[in-house]
Design an enzyme around this catalytic site. Sequence first.
Site, mmCIF file in Angstrom:
data_model
loop_
_atom_site.group_PDB
_atom_site.id
_atom_site.type_symbol
_atom_site.label_atom_id
_atom_site.label_comp_id
_atom_site.label_asym_id
_atom_site.label_seq_id
_atom_site.Cartn_x
_atom_site.Cartn_y
_atom_site.Cartn_z
ATOM 1 N N LYS A 125 -3.749 3.505 -4.102
ATOM 2 C CA LYS A 125 -5.163 3.571 -4.462
ATOM 3 C C LYS A 125 -5.641 4.989 -4.770
ATOM 4 O O LYS A 125 -6.816 5.219 -5.007
ATOM 5 C CB LYS A 125 -6.027 2.932 -3.373
ATOM 6 C CG LYS A 125 -6.436 1.516 -3.783
ATOM 7 C CD LYS A 125 -7.550 0.940 -2.973
ATOM 8 C CE LYS A 125 -7.218 0.919 -1.528
ATOM 9 N NZ LYS A 125 -7.923 0.061 -0.674
ATOM 10 N N MET A 131 -9.099 9.730 8.152
ATOM 11 C CA MET A 131 -9.506 10.223 6.815
ATOM 12 C C MET A 131 -10.484 11.390 6.905
ATOM 13 O O MET A 131 -11.488 11.425 6.193
ATOM 14 C CB MET A 131 -10.166 9.076 6.016
ATOM 15 C CG MET A 131 -9.223 7.936 5.729
ATOM 16 S SD MET A 131 -10.052 6.563 4.905
ATOM 17 C CE MET A 131 -10.737 5.678 6.268
ATOM 18 N N ASP A 187 0.815 -1.225 0.000
ATOM 19 C CA ASP A 187 0.000 0.000 0.000
ATOM 20 C C ASP A 187 0.838 1.259 0.000
ATOM 21 O O ASP A 187 1.978 1.243 0.441
ATOM 22 C CB ASP A 187 -0.761 0.045 1.336
ATOM 23 C CG ASP A 187 -2.196 -0.336 1.175
ATOM 24 O OD1 ASP A 187 -2.557 -0.817 0.103
ATOM 25 O OD2 ASP A 187 -2.946 -0.160 2.154
#
Length: 504
Positions: A58, A173, A36
Amino acid sequence: MNKGFVYLVGAGPGRADLITVRGAELLKAADCIICDKLANPALLSYAGPNAEIIHVPKRIGSGSFTQQEINNLLIEKASSGKTVVRLKGGDPCIFGRGAEEAALLAEAGIDFEIVPAVTAAIAAAEYSGIMLTHRDYSSQVVFITGHEADNKANTNIDWHLLAKFPGTIVFYMAMGNLDFIVEQLIKNGMAEEMPAAVIADATLSSQRVAKASLSRISEKCKQEKTEPPAIVVIGTAADSNTKLSWFMKKPLFGRNIVVTRDVPGNAGFAAKIIKHAGNPIEFATIRIKPLTQTSQFLQTLAKLAEYDWIIFTSANGVSIFLDCLRSLQKDSRVFGPAKIAAIGSETAAKLDEFSIKADFVPTVFTGKELGKQLIGFANLKGKKILLLRSQLASDELGELLEQAGAKVDNVAIYTVVTEKSECKWLTEKIAEGAVDWLTFASPSSVKGFFAQIRSDLVNSSNVKVASIGPVTSQHLKNLGVRVDVTAREHTTDGLLAAIERTHE
Ligand code: SAH
């Protein structure tokens, strides 16, 4: 064919050495690592030489992967019999889609293991002195994704409940929706004065903390240009005692420190700087070239046991010598009864890794002191001494020993050649004042560095110069470079200690 296996491994919150022992072990054994964006790339140094490494960011943009593409990759690699490590930032299953990946693997009949890790909320809080739970004010913690906190009708967040939550609230987030989050909490009854803290780049030397009351936190983040990834903490816990902010108080915290050795030497030094909370910038200036294939060296090797003393004057020399022994299927018995001296603690420690105890290490780690002190330590008259060193080492040590009546053989086991690095970027950073320290651990590094970067740029900027010892400092001075500190102990630890003293 072997049946494949997938390990869903948490990489930890940022700093590479916060990964678990189990996670590091699995990285070493993996055939394929699917990595990641938030996992620290330094962790890939655990990978074996034949491991396949696939980065799967991503984010939007070229080279980005959809979750479906990642799922397909996992199935494809595991189905071909590979041991796959799926390396995910923080903990794999805290807002990490580990749950979905595990479900997919179970569905496909692929065996898997989940390796938990320190999640960002916990690390961000502890690295900024915020205690998520506390007997006096917080008996409960809630972790929430701020990603869903937009105007979507299908949000799972119960703002009414959250605004009344008697404990610590942590958002992941949340930076894109911070205004909305604050508005919802206040609208649903949370006090405007409720303490809030935003921690960005937690556990790294670039960590930043913005603190304000709930109603002002968003403005504060804008002022301080707080960028994701960041954790938002809301509750009494966020009003932490600044005395507990242990990480950002470290003397090297936030300092950009250039290391100028060879590539492996830089990696080792950089790891030490990170442990001291600094930010290393690796700029290789030299390359070490073994000379252990020469006939002079091979002849010497055959008669090592004839020497009274064998002297190593660098850890590099020890590594090269012992690598050579290993490749020739030999071991430390080649030394026979010869005594061994090391120039300093790092050289002695390297010998110790191979279970060889140095018989003599001077108290000051220079060639000159080694010579002077060895003469006081042992009668060298008529003794045979072998110096195993760099081809570029000065004659001073050998001359001192000869004056004491020893018969000295000087055999080069490596040489140092200048390496070119990406200097445009570094030149700009130095000129902008964005580099705090340049470090030099040998005269060769001085030569290699200033072959690429102008000394007047260094002298006219804010950057400070740190040297490992008097010989290296003299080389800097000969080039007209201002030396700000010279280490008292001539090791990389001593060099960092000298820099730290200037910031205390
Ligand atoms: N699985 C991860 C979280 C992934 S979601 C974990 O357990 O930590 C990504 C969010 O994690 C980011 O938007 C940010 O809120 C948080 N995050 C990850 N690394 C961080 C860091 N070093 N500093 C602050 N927040 C971080």
